[in-house]
Design an enzyme around this catalytic site. Structure first.
Site, PDB file in Angstrom:
ATOM      1  N   SER A 227       0.821  -1.213   0.000  1.00 42.62           N
ATOM      2  CA  SER A 227       0.000   0.000   0.000  1.00 42.62           C
ATOM      3  C   SER A 227       0.858   1.267   0.000  1.00 42.62           C
ATOM      4  CB  SER A 227      -0.895  -0.002   1.242  1.00 42.62           C
ATOM      5  OG  SER A 227      -1.541   1.244   1.406  1.00 42.62           O
TER       6      SER A 227
ATOM      7  N   TYR B 198      -2.243   5.705  -4.731  1.00 39.04           N
ATOM      8  CA  TYR B 198      -3.284   6.734  -4.777  1.00 39.04           C
ATOM      9  C   TYR B 198      -2.704   7.879  -5.600  1.00 39.04           C
ATOM     10  CZ  TYR B 198      -5.943   4.512  -0.994  1.00 39.04           C
ATOM     11  OH  TYR B 198      -6.679   3.637  -0.235  1.00 39.04           O
TER      12      TYR B 198
ATOM     13  N   THR C  39      -5.648   2.719  -7.306  1.00 37.48           N
ATOM     14  CA  THR C  39      -6.965   2.699  -6.659  1.00 37.48           C
ATOM     15  C   THR C  39      -7.808   3.833  -7.227  1.00 37.48           C
ATOM     16  OG1 THR C  39      -6.126   1.694  -4.633  1.00 37.48           O
ATOM     17  CG2 THR C  39      -8.178   2.933  -4.456  1.00 37.48           C
TER      18      THR C  39
ATOM     19  N   LYS D 113      -7.860  -0.763  -9.518  1.00 36.95           N
ATOM     20  CA  LYS D 113      -8.536  -1.387  -8.378  1.00 36.95           C
ATOM     21  C   LYS D 113      -9.739  -0.541  -7.974  1.00 36.95           C
ATOM     22  CE  LYS D 113      -7.741  -2.661  -3.513  1.00 36.95           C
ATOM     23  NZ  LYS D 113      -8.675  -1.713  -2.882  1.00 36.95           N
TER      24      LYS D 113
ATOM     25  N   HIS E 152     -13.503  -1.673  -2.000  1.00 40.76           N
ATOM     26  CA  HIS E 152     -12.655  -1.137  -0.933  1.00 40.76           C
ATOM     27  C   HIS E 152     -13.027  -1.733   0.428  1.00 40.76           C
ATOM     28  CE1 HIS E 152      -9.742   2.394  -0.926  1.00 40.76           C
ATOM     29  NE2 HIS E 152      -9.715   2.021   0.342  1.00 40.76           N
TER      30      HIS E 152
ATOM     31  N   ARG F 100      -8.516  -7.843   5.138  1.00 41.90           N
ATOM     32  CA  ARG F 100      -8.564  -7.940   6.600  1.00 41.90           C
ATOM     33  C   ARG F 100      -7.967  -9.232   7.158  1.00 41.90           C
ATOM     34  NH1 ARG F 100     -13.571  -5.386   5.220  1.00 41.90           N
ATOM     35  NH2 ARG F 100     -13.762  -3.269   6.091  1.00 41.90           N
TER      36      ARG F 100
END
Length: 328
Positions: free
Chosen positions: A106, A130, A156, A199, A223, A278
């Site tokens: 990320s 991003y 994203t 994404k 998301h 997660r």
């Protein structure tokens, strides 16, 4: 007592982590309908098993963007892994390398990209971006990512503004306050030689635009239900996106994958692989790198069972014929 499924890791993480950290990881947008539907939608799909096949050998290997992975179960980009385990993304990267799968790092990694690469130099890694309004900043970051050996750029597209995450507001958590996006327009193809994956696509219209802009892949994603609530579950949006791209680019999925059957269902409906969000953080909270390895191994073993018991000897044999939609 051993942890035997992903929901066991979820329960352990809930006990282990502080309330604000748990809420940050687990929270969704608004009423969390989409977050919960991501999981529930998989359970409405039934499997049509084929038993009159020789399944003495089952091969889970596949490829994404031309790179071989041991199983179509990879790691989605999530931020701030140090909230769950001190070594953060370095532990995640080592676990992914050991498992022979792809890890999407990320923009909001809590470890430096250099440290992540150094700790798992042989791992297959993509980088999630991003898009910043300052094109020069984008260019510098992309050049850094290229030089560090990342194999694809994952942009994203579903966060021009942060979703209404009530838990974060209540807990006064604002880790992503500097996230600002411009309108994506045409992807950053002119300033990278890497394959570009988009994404956050959920509709055929956006999928068709992605193909028109010559991107290399799509991750069907909402998301984790953290952006716009009351959009389709990822698995429910998958078929529309797969049909729209007409086999021209690879399609992947994240959101709601918790069992080997879920992986099988996603592949049967056209995903090339799935990405876990997660559950990776739950694994980290359990035992760092080794906890992530356990999560991946459990899911990999479940997927092997699912393939075997539906008569699939290779990933290539997983098809839409395996799927029956529930009448409930």
């Amino acid at each position: 007592m051993p942890l035997v499924c992903l929901t066991d890791f979820e329960a352990h993480a809930r006990e282990q982590l502080s309330k604000s950290t748990w809420d940050f990881i687990e929270g969704g947008a608004d009423d969390c309908l989409t977050r919960d539907d991501n999981i529930a939608a998989f359970k409405k799909i039934r499997l049509r098993p084929r038993y009159l096949k020789d399944v003495s050998k089952v091969d889970m290997r596949t490829t994404i963007q031309g790179e071989e992975i041991s199983t179509p179960i990879c790691i989605a980009p999530t931020g701030f892994h140090c909230l769950a385990w001190p070594d953060g993304e370095m532990s995640t990267a080592r676990a992914a390398q050991a498992a022979g799968i792809c890890y999407i790092t990320s923009t909001y990694a809590s470890c430096s990209l250099e440290d992540i690469v150094a700790t798992a130099p042989g791992g297959l890694r993509w980088f999630q971006l991003y898009v910043h309004p300052n094109r020069q900043l984008n260019k510098q970051l992309i050049q850094k990512v290229e030089s560090l050996g990342f194999k694809a750029l994952v942009i994203t597209v579903d966060a021009p503004k942060i979703g209404n995450r009530r838990h974060n507001i209540t807990n006064q958590v604002n880790l992503m306050k500097n996230l600002l996006l411009k309108d994506l327009g045409s992807p950053e193809k002119s300033i990278t030689r890497l394959p570009i994956i988009l994404k956050g696509i959920l509709t055929k219209e956006d999928a068709e635009l992605a193909v028109k802009h010559n991107v290399h892949g799509i991750i069907v994603s909402n998301h984790g239900g953290r952006q716009l609530d009351e959009v389709p579950a990822s698995i429910d949006a998958l078929t529309e996106v797969v049909a729209a791209v007409k086999g021209k680019i690879e399609v992947y999925l994240d959101g709601g994958v918790r069992t080997g059957n879920d992986v099988l269902k996603a592949l049967a409906l056209g995903a090339k692989c799935v990405f876990l969000g997660r559950p990776i953080l739950w694994g980290l909270a359990y035992k760092g790198e080794h906890g992530v390895e356990e999560v991946l191994n459990i899911l990999k073993n479940e997927f092997h069972t699912s393939m075997t018991l539906t008569g699939c000897r290779s990933v290539a044999e997983i098809s839409r014929d395996l799927i029956q939609f529930s009448r409930l």
